[in-house]
Design a protein around this motif. Structure first.
Motif, short mmCIF file in Angstrom:
data_model
loop_
_atom_site.label_atom_id
_atom_site.label_comp_id
_atom_site.label_asym_id
_atom_site.label_seq_id
_atom_site.Cartn_x
_atom_site.Cartn_y
_atom_site.Cartn_z
N GLU A 17 -11.63 -20.86 -7.76
CA GLU A 17 -12.71 -20.13 -6.87
C GLU A 17 -12.64 -18.55 -7.18
O GLU A 17 -11.84 -17.95 -7.43
CB GLU A 17 -12.25 -20.53 -5.35
N CYS B 63 -14.69 -14.46 -6.08
CA CYS B 63 -15.56 -13.78 -5.28
C CYS B 63 -16.02 -12.22 -6.02
O CYS B 63 -15.17 -12.05 -6.62
CB CYS B 63 -14.85 -13.46 -3.93
N GLU C 101 -27.78 -14.57 3.42
CA GLU C 101 -26.39 -14.76 3.44
C GLU C 101 -25.75 -13.65 4.42
O GLU C 101 -24.76 -13.65 5.29
CB GLU C 101 -25.62 -14.43 2.18
N GLN D 33 -23.84 -14.58 7.93
CA GLN D 33 -22.18 -14.50 7.92
C GLN D 33 -21.98 -13.07 8.50
O GLN D 33 -20.91 -12.54 8.50
CB GLN D 33 -21.68 -14.54 6.59
N GLN E 230 -16.99 -24.29 -11.09
CA GLN E 230 -17.32 -24.79 -12.33
C GLN E 230 -17.71 -23.82 -13.29
O GLN E 230 -17.40 -23.96 -14.52
CB GLN E 230 -18.75 -25.57 -11.93
N LYS E 231 -17.91 -22.47 -12.92
CA LYS E 231 -18.08 -21.57 -13.81
C LYS E 231 -16.71 -20.77 -14.48
O LYS E 231 -16.90 -20.63 -15.82
CB LYS E 231 -18.93 -20.14 -13.21
N GLU F 60 -18.17 -17.04 -4.55
CA GLU F 60 -19.28 -17.25 -5.45
C GLU F 60 -19.72 -18.80 -5.43
O GLU F 60 -18.79 -19.62 -5.80
CB GLU F 60 -18.82 -16.67 -6.91
N LYS F 61 -21.11 -18.98 -5.64
CA LYS F 61 -21.52 -20.32 -5.51
C LYS F 61 -21.08 -20.95 -6.80
O LYS F 61 -21.32 -20.18 -8.06
CB LYS F 61 -22.93 -20.31 -5.46
N ASN F 62 -20.57 -22.19 -6.92
CA ASN F 62 -20.28 -22.78 -8.18
C ASN F 62 -19.16 -22.08 -8.97
O ASN F 62 -18.97 -22.10 -10.52
CB ASN F 62 -21.50 -23.17 -9.24
N GLY F 63 -18.40 -21.14 -8.50
CA GLY F 63 -17.30 -20.64 -9.00
C GLY F 63 -16.17 -21.32 -9.73
O GLY F 63 -16.05 -21.10 -10.94
N PRO G 21 -18.65 -13.56 1.18
CA PRO G 21 -18.87 -15.07 0.43
C PRO G 21 -18.13 -15.24 -0.74
O PRO G 21 -18.09 -14.39 -1.67
CB PRO G 21 -20.34 -15.05 0.71
#
Length: 238
Positions: free
Chosen positions: A68, A70, A206, A210, A63-64, A58-61, A56
């Motif tokens: 994108e 991982c 998760e 997945q 923005q961070k 990374e969530k909000n990657g 998966p």
């Protein structure tokens, strides 16, 4: 194994354009990047990809980090987050009976035991003896990348020869069952004495969603840690 660190930065390797003379220019893992160290397993030269072939993001990657990202190196049995202060690490595939400090190696342990089962079921190659225990060469590679996954570098590697005998496979089965049922959520596992590695983990939800893990394979993996032992009673004042 030590990482290639120079002046506080981790080097991913030397890269150059096609036709460019010399060794090229070094590429560094910037302070704003997330350095990843992966454990890649090979059997007889064939990569054992394990569960993390399509990990998966990374969530909000975005923005961070501005892109994108991982926190898993695809194909690696385990991935760890590192920095320039990492000077070495101990990795485990087959823990001894008394070793309970293994939560940061659990993915590698499960992948190793899975490859033993898979290769024991394979038909013997043409020309190999029809009887007797089979042998395989298991190679462990330490690879380096970032959460951007643009480049990958092998840092070091080692190999061992494993005999797939009935007795050895039975011992491996009992060892993995003991890890899952007893040691994984023991007090020693949750409160280790040796330095821990920053394992990139997936949540139970998760993993199931997945299909990275089978629910029955990781009993209690995300259950909370047992309470710390009660402090010793103070000695009486004489």
């Amino acid at each position: 194994a030590a990482l290639p660190v120079y002046s506080g930065l981790i080097c991913l390797g030397m890269y150059k354009n096609p036709g460019e003379p010399g060794q090229g220019q070094p590429e560094w893992i910037r302070a704003s990047d997330v350095a990843l160290v992966g454990i890649a397993l090979y059997v007889n030269g064939e990569m054992f990809t394990g569960s993390f072939t399509n990990p998966p993001l990374e969530k909000n990657g975005l923005q961070k980090y501005g892109h994108e990202s991982c926190h898993f190196i695809p194909g690696c049995a385990s991935t760890y987050m590192a920095d320039s202060a990492w000077v070495g690490g101990v990795f485990c595939l087959a823990p001894t009976d008394t070793d309970c400090e293994l939560r940061d190696d659990v993915y590698s342990i499960m992948a190793y035991h899975q490859l033993l089962r898979d290769w024991a079921k394979r038909p013997r190659p043409t020309g190999a003896p029809a009887f007797g225990a089979r042998e395989i060469d298991v190679q462990v590679n330490l690879v380096l990348s970032t959460s951007y996954l643009a480049n990958l570098r092998q840092v070091c590697a080692g190999s061992i020869r494993v005999t797939l005998s009935e007795k050895g496979l039975a011992m491996a089965y009992d060892r993995l069952r003991d890890v899952q049922e007893r040691r994984l959520n023991s007090q020693a596992a949750h409160y280790p004495k040796r330095p821990r590695k920053a394992l990139s983990e997936i949540t139970y939800e998760e993993g199931v969603e997945q299909r990275l893990i089978d629910p029955k394979d990781v009993p209690g993996f995300i259950s909370k840690a047992p309470p710390l032992p009660a402090p010793a009673a103070p000695a009486p004042v004489v």
